[in-house]
Design an enzyme around this catalytic site. Structure first.
Site, PDB file in Angstrom:
ATOM      1  N   GLY A  15      -1.408 -13.936  -3.669  1.00 32.91           N
ATOM      2  CA  GLY A  15      -2.421 -13.751  -4.833  1.00 32.91           C
ATOM      3  C   GLY A  15      -2.704 -12.301  -4.566  1.00 32.91           C
ATOM      4  O   GLY A  15      -2.508 -11.774  -3.289  1.00 32.91           O
ATOM      5  N   ARG A  25       5.601   1.052  -2.382  1.00 31.10           N
ATOM      6  CA  ARG A  25       6.121   2.965  -2.602  1.00 31.10           C
ATOM      7  C   ARG A  25       6.581   2.847  -0.929  1.00 31.10           C
ATOM      8  O   ARG A  25       7.659   3.688  -0.623  1.00 31.10           O
ATOM      9  CB  ARG A  25       5.194   3.105  -3.339  1.00 31.10           C
ATOM     10  CG  ARG A  25       5.485   4.598  -3.514  1.00 31.10           C
ATOM     11  CD  ARG A  25       4.244   5.562  -4.052  1.00 31.10           C
ATOM     12  NE  ARG A  25       4.282   6.725  -4.704  1.00 31.10           N
ATOM     13  CZ  ARG A  25       3.659   7.773  -3.740  1.00 31.10           C
ATOM     14  NH1 ARG A  25       3.221   7.397  -2.821  1.00 31.10           N
ATOM     15  NH2 ARG A  25       4.379   9.022  -3.783  1.00 31.10           N
ATOM     16  N   ALA A  26       5.223   2.906  -0.439  1.00 32.44           N
ATOM     17  CA  ALA A  26       5.253   3.372   1.123  1.00 32.44           C
ATOM     18  C   ALA A  26       6.315   3.263   1.924  1.00 32.44           C
ATOM     19  O   ALA A  26       7.868   4.024   2.507  1.00 32.44           O
ATOM     20  CB  ALA A  26       4.049   3.367   1.672  1.00 32.44           C
ATOM     21  N   ASP A 134      -9.834 -12.447   4.769  1.00 31.36           N
ATOM     22  CA  ASP A 134     -10.035 -13.013   5.172  1.00 31.36           C
ATOM     23  C   ASP A 134      -9.222 -12.925   6.378  1.00 31.36           C
ATOM     24  O   ASP A 134      -8.368 -14.275   6.418  1.00 31.36           O
ATOM     25  CB  ASP A 134     -10.151 -14.156   4.384  1.00 31.36           C
ATOM     26  CG  ASP A 134      -8.776 -14.578   3.409  1.00 31.36           C
ATOM     27  OD1 ASP A 134      -8.563 -13.876   3.517  1.00 31.36           O
ATOM     28  OD2 ASP A 134      -8.806 -15.062   3.413  1.00 31.36           O
ATOM     29  N   GLY A 175     -13.304 -15.705  -2.740  1.00 32.54           N
ATOM     30  CA  GLY A 175     -13.559 -15.803  -2.312  1.00 32.54           C
ATOM     31  C   GLY A 175     -13.677 -17.038  -1.289  1.00 32.54           C
ATOM     32  O   GLY A 175     -14.559 -17.680  -1.876  1.00 32.54           O
ATOM     33  N   GLU A 192     -30.850 -10.454  -3.921  1.00 29.29           N
ATOM     34  CA  GLU A 192     -32.079 -11.427  -2.980  1.00 29.29           C
ATOM     35  C   GLU A 192     -31.245 -12.473  -1.950  1.00 29.29           C
ATOM     36  O   GLU A 192     -31.773 -12.120  -1.475  1.00 29.29           O
ATOM     37  CB  GLU A 192     -32.964 -11.674  -4.376  1.00 29.29           C
ATOM     38  CG  GLU A 192     -34.052 -10.301  -4.544  1.00 29.29           C
ATOM     39  CD  GLU A 192     -33.478  -9.473  -5.295  1.00 29.29           C
ATOM     40  OE1 GLU A 192     -32.750  -9.950  -5.994  1.00 29.29           O
ATOM     41  OE2 GLU A 192     -34.314  -8.752  -5.657  1.00 29.29           O
ATOM     42  N   ARG A 260      -9.119  -8.891  -9.441  1.00 29.66           N
ATOM     43  CA  ARG A 260      -7.940  -8.640  -8.857  1.00 29.66           C
ATOM     44  C   ARG A 260      -7.431  -7.921  -9.150  1.00 29.66           C
ATOM     45  O   ARG A 260      -6.375  -6.650  -8.853  1.00 29.66           O
ATOM     46  CB  ARG A 260      -6.874 -10.080  -8.767  1.00 29.66           C
ATOM     47  CG  ARG A 260      -7.289 -11.259  -8.048  1.00 29.66           C
ATOM     48  CD  ARG A 260      -6.718 -11.959  -7.018  1.00 29.66           C
ATOM     49  NE  ARG A 260      -5.099 -12.018  -7.466  1.00 29.66           N
ATOM     50  CZ  ARG A 260      -5.525 -13.010  -7.424  1.00 29.66           C
ATOM     51  NH1 ARG A 260      -5.791 -14.299  -6.811  1.00 29.66           N
ATOM     52  NH2 ARG A 260      -4.056 -13.329  -8.683  1.00 29.66           N
TER      53      ARG A 260
HETATM   54  O1  F6P Z   1      -6.489 -13.454  -3.904  1.00 26.96           O
HETATM   55  C1  F6P Z   1      -7.310 -14.876  -3.306  1.00 26.96           C
HETATM   56  C2  F6P Z   1      -7.727 -15.399  -4.376  1.00 26.96           C
HETATM   57  O2  F6P Z   1      -8.535 -14.506  -4.881  1.00 26.96           O
HETATM   58  C3  F6P Z   1      -9.280 -15.741  -3.896  1.00 26.96           C
HETATM   59  O3  F6P Z   1      -9.736 -15.352  -3.993  1.00 26.96           O
HETATM   60  C4  F6P Z   1      -9.425 -16.575  -4.574  1.00 26.96           C
HETATM   61  O4  F6P Z   1      -9.552 -17.700  -4.435  1.00 26.96           O
HETATM   62  C5  F6P Z   1      -7.692 -17.165  -4.893  1.00 26.96           C
HETATM   63  O5  F6P Z   1      -7.154 -15.966  -5.043  1.00 26.96           O
HETATM   64  C6  F6P Z   1      -7.502 -17.038  -6.407  1.00 26.96           C
HETATM   65  O6  F6P Z   1      -6.482 -18.022  -6.694  1.00 26.96           O
HETATM   66  P1  F6P Z   1      -5.147 -17.901  -7.915  1.00 26.96           P
HETATM   67  O7  F6P Z   1      -5.007 -16.501  -8.620  1.00 26.96           O
HETATM   68  O8  F6P Z   1      -3.876 -17.974  -7.898  1.00 26.96           O
HETATM   69  O9  F6P Z   1      -6.254 -19.131  -8.968  1.00 26.96           O
END
Ligand code: F6P
Length: 327
Positions: A15, A25-26, A134, A175, A192, A260
């Protein structure tokens, strides 16, 4: 120390995460500084197999530090899980005389690197890049800070409308296996309840406290759920709450992939820049099969296997904080 590395490959895998471009870049500029040639590998392991590999120079990474996504693109590659795919990938690396790899990605990408480096003699250095955070052995991963800030911005907006209508809102954040985005964005927005995969969800307890609120006519309640929560995500939570809270209006919002994307935060840009620099230093120092992480604001080198074996744990104190502050 004699620098034996002459050519390295860099890729982004799994992902994508905001800050990956800053990391590329670095890596490129640090390598060039040390007279090491750099090759970009497109779409992670898939590009290694397909020989989608090209030489990069300083200009290849101009004007990208502020951009989300990844200029090298990313993929989750099934073919690399097979020995034949990995052999193809290795042959292509040899063809380009690449003698070191920098892999920017999460635990799945590191798992691939572990297997690859046990089969072929090529040092692999990981950079912890995933919005999920993670990976054990690092306090932060590239992209996490931006993703959390995106979630917080969205949840703040939802809170306005939730409050105006006296509603219960269940917000699902990303997540699959980790609750860090939920935990951090939930605490930062005063949620909450925060439901995460690392903890068993006591739905009856949540229902009881909401029924009590319903009796007191305090209908507003913010619940942040990680998509991988054991109860099954926001829609499942909504179903059971609706059955038990007939007087409440309950809405769901799934934030999804907006978490993302977007321009990386300052923190992610700096983290990615430091990690990218250190990845090249690692290769020059002759380190093998570690990833670059950060602990107590210092860069550290952790065996790739550690990231793969020990998933992060969320301690009891975090949940205590959530409970006390939400009361
Ligand atoms: O990269 C981690 C993540 O964003 C997870 O949190 C999520 O479950 C997964 O990738 C989604 O993946 P995709 O974009 O392949 O559906």
């Amino acid at each position: 120390m004699q620098n034996k590395i002459k050519r390295i490959g860099v890729m982004t895998s799994g992902g994508d995460a905001p800050g990956m471009n800053a990391a590329i870049r670095a890596v490129v500029r640090t390598a060039l500084y040390h007279q090491i040639e750099v090759f970009g590998i497109m779409r992670g392991y898939q590009g290694m197999i397909d020989d989608d590999i090209f030489q990069m120079d300083s200009r290849s990474v101009a004007n990208i530090i502020q951009r989300g996504g990844t200029i090298l693109k990313s993929a989750r590659c099934k073919e690399f899980m097979e020995p034949a795919g990995r052999k193809k990938a290795y042959d292509n690396l040899r063809k380009h005389e690449i003698d070191g790899l920098v892999i920017i990605g999460g635990d799945g990408s590191f798992r691939g690197a572990c297997v690859f480096s046990s089969e072929f003699d090529i040092p692999c250095i990981g950079l912890a890049g995933t919005i999920d955070k993670d990976i054990s052995g690092t306090d932060f991963t590239i992209g996490f800070d931006t993703a959390v800030n995106t979630a917080v911005d969205a949840i703040d907006k939802i809170r306005d409308t939730m409050d105006a209508h006296d509603r219960i809102f269940i917000i699902e954040v990303m997540g699959r296996d980790a609750g860090y985005i939920a935990l951090h964005s939930g605490i930062a927005t005063g949620a909450e309840n925060i439901l995460i995969p690392e903890r068993k969800t006591d739905i009856n307890n949540i229902i009881q406290s909401l029924q009590e609120k319903e009796r007191r006519k305090k209908m507003v309640n913010l619940i942040v759920v990680a998509e991988g929560d054991d109860f099954g995500g926001a829609n499942e939570v909504q179903k059971i709450l609706e059955e038990n809270l007939p007087k409440s209006e309950i809405r769901v919002c799934i934030l999804g992939h907006i978490q993302r994307g977007g321009s990386p935060s300052c923190m992610d840009r700096v983290l990615a820049s430091r990690m990218g620099y250190h990845a090249v230093e690692c290769l020059i120092e002759g380190r093998h099969n570690v990833f670059v992480g950060i602990q107590n604001n210092k860069m550290n080198y952790v065996p790739l296997e550690t990231a793969v074996k020990n998933k992060g744990k969320i301690g009891e104190e975090w949940m205590k904080i959530v409970k006390i502050l939400a009361s």
